[in-house]
Design a protein around this motif. Sequence first.
Motif: not given
Length: 223
Positions: A120-127, A153-154, A156-165, A29-33
């Motif tokens: 704090l509430d954390l949003i993470m990639h899926s276990a 837990e998500v 995709e990185t894009s979904t993760l950042i969207t939830l942070v937003s 995901g991080s390389a994608t962007y």
Amino acid sequence: MLAEVDEAAHHARRVAAGAVGHLTLGCVGSATYSLLPTLSRHLATELPGIDFSFRGEMLAPDQVEALRGGAIDVALLRPPAADLSLTVHTLRRDRLVVALPSDHPLAAKPRVRATDLADLDLIMHSADRHSVMHDVVLGVLRDVGVEPHIRHEVGETSTLITLVSGGLGVAVVPEPVTALALDGVVYRPLIRPAASIELAVAHRTDRNEPHLTRTIEVIRRLF
């Protein structure tokens, strides 16, 4: 007929030189962007005869499986990729940063300590999908005595950042994710401990076609 023979011979020489072919690259995901735009431009310039296609937002286990099955030819992934059938070259280390809602109290700080993330509430990639980042973040926090409170837990990185937003939590991500600029999200360096994660390029060891070898060389030189 002679012209056709000459053309076939010319094509064969280009194949042997790694100047033509088709390859599919899978990207974490991080390389994608952050890396894929630069990489695609360099590949098009340096290897114009090779047809490249790309698959983004792939977790490392999915990339390993896709390499094994031939669905992708090259992977930009986050190690470990524990598979003896693969050749893996580390490209670099990316430091970890914290993605925060822009109105979060920690957003006012220039840097964030790992202990600041306690409770704090954390949003993470899926276990469930065996994300490397999931294990890395858990390790960083538990090393300083923080037991993570995982809200989402998500995959995709894009979904993760969207939830942070959307203000649903905070996330620890590799620094290249900062290229994914969304309204309502700020990024701060993670300190104490300062942590990082490897980025690597991988391919099947039994694959040694010239055009694949040349592509790996370009990637290693670029990153």
